[in-house]
Design a protein around this motif. Structure first.
Motif, PDB file in Angstrom:
ATOM      1  N   ARG A 131       3.857   0.169  15.783  1.00 43.84           N
ATOM      2  CA  ARG A 131       3.318  -0.284  14.508  1.00 43.84           C
ATOM      3  C   ARG A 131       4.019   0.468  13.378  1.00 43.84           C
ATOM      4  N   SER A 132       4.374  -0.252  12.322  1.00 41.64           N
ATOM      5  CA  SER A 132       5.038   0.361  11.184  1.00 41.64           C
ATOM      6  C   SER A 132       4.563  -0.317   9.911  1.00 41.64           C
ATOM      7  N   MET A 155      25.431   6.613   5.103  1.00 43.08           N
ATOM      8  CA  MET A 155      25.524   5.543   6.087  1.00 43.08           C
ATOM      9  C   MET A 155      25.903   6.055   7.472  1.00 43.08           C
ATOM     10  N   ASP A 156      26.501   7.227   7.551  1.00 41.17           N
ATOM     11  CA  ASP A 156      26.803   7.803   8.864  1.00 41.17           C
ATOM     12  C   ASP A 156      25.534   8.023   9.680  1.00 41.17           C
ATOM     13  N   ASP A 157      24.418   8.181   8.984  1.00 41.70           N
ATOM     14  CA  ASP A 157      23.143   8.453   9.659  1.00 41.70           C
ATOM     15  C   ASP A 157      22.180   7.279   9.568  1.00 41.70           C
ATOM     16  N   PHE A 158      22.695   6.101   9.225  1.00 45.33           N
ATOM     17  CA  PHE A 158      21.868   4.898   9.130  1.00 45.33           C
ATOM     18  C   PHE A 158      21.049   4.719  10.407  1.00 45.33           C
ATOM     19  N   VAL A 159      19.778   4.460  10.259  1.00 44.89           N
ATOM     20  CA  VAL A 159      18.876   4.342  11.405  1.00 44.89           C
ATOM     21  C   VAL A 159      18.763   2.878  11.816  1.00 44.89           C
ATOM     22  N   VAL A 160      19.206   2.568  13.015  1.00 49.28           N
ATOM     23  CA  VAL A 160      19.091   1.215  13.556  1.00 49.28           C
ATOM     24  C   VAL A 160      17.778   1.123  14.317  1.00 49.28           C
ATOM     25  N   THR A 161      16.888   0.288  13.852  1.00 56.78           N
ATOM     26  CA  THR A 161      15.562   0.182  14.462  1.00 56.78           C
ATOM     27  C   THR A 161      14.964  -1.182  14.179  1.00 56.78           C
ATOM     28  N   GLN A 162      14.118  -1.623  15.078  1.00 62.14           N
ATOM     29  CA  GLN A 162      13.337  -2.827  14.826  1.00 62.14           C
ATOM     30  C   GLN A 162      11.983  -2.477  14.216  1.00 62.14           C
ATOM     31  N   GLU A 163      11.644  -1.190  14.217  1.00 62.81           N
ATOM     32  CA  GLU A 163      10.385  -0.770  13.610  1.00 62.81           C
ATOM     33  C   GLU A 163      10.543  -0.715  12.095  1.00 62.81           C
ATOM     34  N   ASP A 164       9.419  -0.613  11.416  1.00 60.87           N
ATOM     35  CA  ASP A 164       9.426  -0.487   9.954  1.00 60.87           C
ATOM     36  C   ASP A 164      10.246  -1.605   9.329  1.00 60.87           C
ATOM     37  N   SER A 165      10.098  -2.823   9.877  1.00 61.88           N
ATOM     38  CA  SER A 165      10.828  -3.993   9.365  1.00 61.88           C
ATOM     39  C   SER A 165      12.327  -3.714   9.260  1.00 61.88           C
ATOM     40  N   SER A 208       0.840  -1.188   0.000  1.00 64.41           N
ATOM     41  CA  SER A 208       0.000   0.000   0.000  1.00 64.41           C
ATOM     42  C   SER A 208       0.875   1.237   0.000  1.00 64.41           C
ATOM     43  N   LEU A 209       0.309   2.339  -0.435  1.00 63.48           N
ATOM     44  CA  LEU A 209       1.088   3.541  -0.673  1.00 63.48           C
ATOM     45  C   LEU A 209       1.455   4.284   0.607  1.00 63.48           C
ATOM     46  N   LEU A 210       0.471   4.827   1.306  1.00 64.50           N
ATOM     47  CA  LEU A 210       0.767   5.618   2.497  1.00 64.50           C
ATOM     48  C   LEU A 210       1.018   4.712   3.690  1.00 64.50           C
ATOM     49  N   PRO A 211       2.027   5.033   4.493  1.00 67.26           N
ATOM     50  CA  PRO A 211       2.298   4.235   5.678  1.00 67.26           C
ATOM     51  C   PRO A 211       1.302   4.573   6.777  1.00 67.26           C
ATOM     52  N   PRO A 212       1.132   3.667   7.736  1.00 65.40           N
ATOM     53  CA  PRO A 212       0.218   3.959   8.832  1.00 65.40           C
ATOM     54  C   PRO A 212       0.624   5.172   9.636  1.00 65.40           C
ATOM     55  N   TYR A 213       1.942   5.437   9.743  1.00 65.21           N
ATOM     56  CA  TYR A 213       2.355   6.554  10.591  1.00 65.21           C
ATOM     57  C   TYR A 213       1.844   7.882  10.049  1.00 65.21           C
ATOM     58  N   ALA A 217       5.743   4.676   3.161  1.00 67.56           N
ATOM     59  CA  ALA A 217       6.965   5.306   3.653  1.00 67.56           C
ATOM     60  C   ALA A 217       7.467   4.662   4.932  1.00 67.56           C
ATOM     61  N   GLY A 218       6.609   4.041   5.678  1.00 66.97           N
ATOM     62  CA  GLY A 218       7.006   3.120   6.710  1.00 66.97           C
ATOM     63  C   GLY A 218       7.518   3.644   8.029  1.00 66.97           C
ATOM     64  N   LEU A 219       7.315   4.895   8.356  1.00 74.14           N
ATOM     65  CA  LEU A 219       7.682   5.323   9.697  1.00 74.14           C
ATOM     66  C   LEU A 219       6.758   4.675  10.713  1.00 74.14           C
ATOM     67  N   SER A 220       7.188   4.694  11.963  1.00 74.67           N
ATOM     68  CA  SER A 220       6.464   3.929  12.970  1.00 74.67           C
ATOM     69  C   SER A 220       5.818   4.827  14.011  1.00 74.67           C
ATOM     70  N   ARG A 221       4.855   4.249  14.702  1.00 76.23           N
ATOM     71  CA  ARG A 221       4.239   4.894  15.854  1.00 76.23           C
ATOM     72  C   ARG A 221       4.409   3.959  17.040  1.00 76.23           C
ATOM     73  N   THR A 222       4.854   4.507  18.166  1.00 77.24           N
ATOM     74  CA  THR A 222       5.137   3.686  19.338  1.00 77.24           C
ATOM     75  C   THR A 222       4.503   4.307  20.565  1.00 77.24           C
ATOM     76  N   ARG A 223       4.007   3.449  21.449  1.00 75.17           N
ATOM     77  CA  ARG A 223       3.486   3.923  22.722  1.00 75.17           C
ATOM     78  C   ARG A 223       4.023   3.039  23.841  1.00 75.17           C
ATOM     79  N   GLU A 224       4.509   3.674  24.884  1.00 73.28           N
ATOM     80  CA  GLU A 224       4.911   2.969  26.094  1.00 73.28           C
ATOM     81  C   GLU A 224       3.857   3.249  27.166  1.00 73.28           C
ATOM     82  N   PHE A 225       3.422   2.205  27.836  1.00 73.66           N
ATOM     83  CA  PHE A 225       2.341   2.360  28.813  1.00 73.66           C
ATOM     84  C   PHE A 225       2.447   1.271  29.869  1.00 73.66           C
TER      85      PHE A 225
END
Length: 456
Positions: free
Chosen positions: A373-374, A249-259, A4-9, A378-386
């Motif tokens: 969720r990601s 690559m100096d700014d490579f984002v290390v994340t488990q979100e967005d696959s 799908s085109l637009l990411p959930p974020y 475009a695949g950015l993520s939304r996170t909530r801690e609770f």
């Protein structure tokens, strides 16, 4: 494969910060997307009527859903028929055809599967549906909310992007996680942009190198969804947030979100292609595009290909064409901090998630949980801690049940394999739990629980 085109974020940002009307449209689109992905995962993809492969020539059919969610809808324009005067119908028809032409005339490929696969599209899907998607068989386009997003047939490079996911599926089959997933997204951007450049007769210097420039209305502070020339600068909007893509690559984002950051880190190979194309000059699909296509379709590419490996493949393809091409490609990858052929190291891939234990300690109201969720275009993520006790009583009870059961293994998948889909991450230290959960594998009540938790 579905995409799908637009990411959930982006949609969730609109739901949280947009006007009442735009927020309502975004929430409705999110719910529609959830049900559509579930149906597609269950094998309920549309079955268009008696449409067969047409080797050597395009075979387009455009359907009109008429504001409903029934696919494919009413057949409204077939291959070779005249324009009907409806902008969405005619834009979809033209976009499918121009994508077919790029792959056929520039690279000798016979449709997405190289076997004359029919190209199908449905327009006017849903009510104010603010998205578009490829479900493995056809494209589906919404009309947008009219406030932040225009109709989704208006952007030719977006149509080319989504259809290119099909080409990737039928060729390299790039694993949709971490660097190989970012390459999957980048290659879709590359050929989506080339579809537009070829249609406009632009050289690399004349092209805008933007993806989705036509989708934003004038109320959005931004040029497009992504910039291949300057990743991270496409938009900076109070509602949508700021473009997060790195260009080096100096700014490579290390994340488990967005696959593993597939839509974020794709800015790095995007920038490499832009550098190569502009260094070579002229019409980008003839030189840089041909090199990237050769790397994608050659025997040397693997499903888990990372940036250095793909750089080496493009360099080898460039060397077969000449010294000028080789130097341009080598310099382009060096310009984004990727050494062709070197092994991936350091922060190249996100850490894997752990499997849950056979049993977990019972959760109580003070148990902390992180839910993310990601996915999407475009695949950015939304996170909530609770903490569990912060939620309404019924939701708190449901979370205690989930954490105590450690989430069934059949809900989990690592890595996700389908581009542009939603994936949840649930992490709870006390329950020794850190897992990725593709939305399509979750029961309805769990998806709704996750949605409510994130919305709050």
């Amino acid at each position: 494969m579905s995409a799908s085109l637009l990411p959930p974020y982006l949609l969730e940002a609109v739901a949280a910060h947009g006007s009442a009307r735009a927020a309502a449209c975004a929430r409705r689109t999110l719910r529609q997307d959830m049900h559509l992905r579930t149906a597609r995962a269950g094998g309920e993809a549309p079955a268009p009527r008696e449409l067969r492969a047409s080797p050597g020539r395009p075979s387009r059919t455009i359907f009109d859903a008429g504001g409903t969610e029934q696919l494919p809808g009413e057949r409204i324009r077939d291959e070779g028929e005249a324009a009907v005067g409806d902008p969405a119908t005619d834009e979809a028809y033209d976009g499918l055809g121009l994508t077919w032409q790029l792959f056929s005339e520039a690279y000798g490929r016979d449709s997405l599967d190289d076997r004359g696969m029919p190209l199908l599209g449905t327009v006017h899907f849903g009510t104010d549906y603010a998205n578009a998607f490829w479900d493995g068989r056809q494209m589906v386009f919404g009309d947008g909310d009219g406030e932040l997003f225009n109709r989704f047939t208006a952007s030719l490079d977006v149509i080319g992007h989504e259809l290119t996911h099909g080409v990737v599926e039928f060729t390299a089959g790039l694993r949709y996680a971490d660097q190989s997933g970012a390459l999957n997204e980048s290659i879709a951007d590359v050929f989506g942009s080339l579809v537009k450049q070829r249609a406009l007769g632009q050289t690399a210097e004349q092209a805008d190198w933007l993806i989705g420039a036509e989708l934003f209305t004038d109320r959005v502070r931004g040029e497009a969804l992504r910039s291949m020339a300057a990743p991270g600068t496409a938009y900076d909007d109070p509602v949508l947030g700021k473009d997060p893509q790195p260009a080096h690559m100096d700014d490579f984002v290390v994340t488990q979100e967005d696959s593993g950051g597939v839509h974020i880190n794709s800015g790095i190979p995007n920038r490499a292609f832009h550098l190569a194309a502009t260094a070579l000059g002229g019409r980008a699909w003839e030189r840089a595009g041909a090199i990237w296509y050769a790397a994608l379709t050659g025997d040397g590419i693997a499903a888990n290909c990372d940036f250095p490996a793909f750089a080496a493949l493009t360099l080898a393809a460039a060397e077969r064409r000449g010294a000028e091409e080789a130097e341009a490609v080598r310099s382009a990858w060096a310009g984004v901090g990727v050494e062709a052929g070197s092994p991936a190291s350091g922060p190249a891939d996100s850490a894997g998630v752990s499997a849950p234990p056979a049993s977990a300690p019972p959760a109580d109201d003070d148990t902390p949980v992180q839910l993310g969720r990601s996915g999407g275009f475009a695949g950015l993520s939304r996170t909530r801690e609770f903490r569990v006790g912060e939620l309404p009583r019924e939701d708190a009870s449901a979370w205690k049940r989930l954490l105590a059961e450690s989430l069934p293994s059949e809900w989990r998948e690592d890595p996700p394999q389908q581009p542009d889909r939603y994936v949840y991450r649930v992490a709870c230290t006390e329950a020794e739990l850190d897992v990725r959960l593709p939305e399509a594998r979750l029961p309805d009540w769990v998806r709704e629980l996750f949605r409510r938790t994130l919305e709050r």
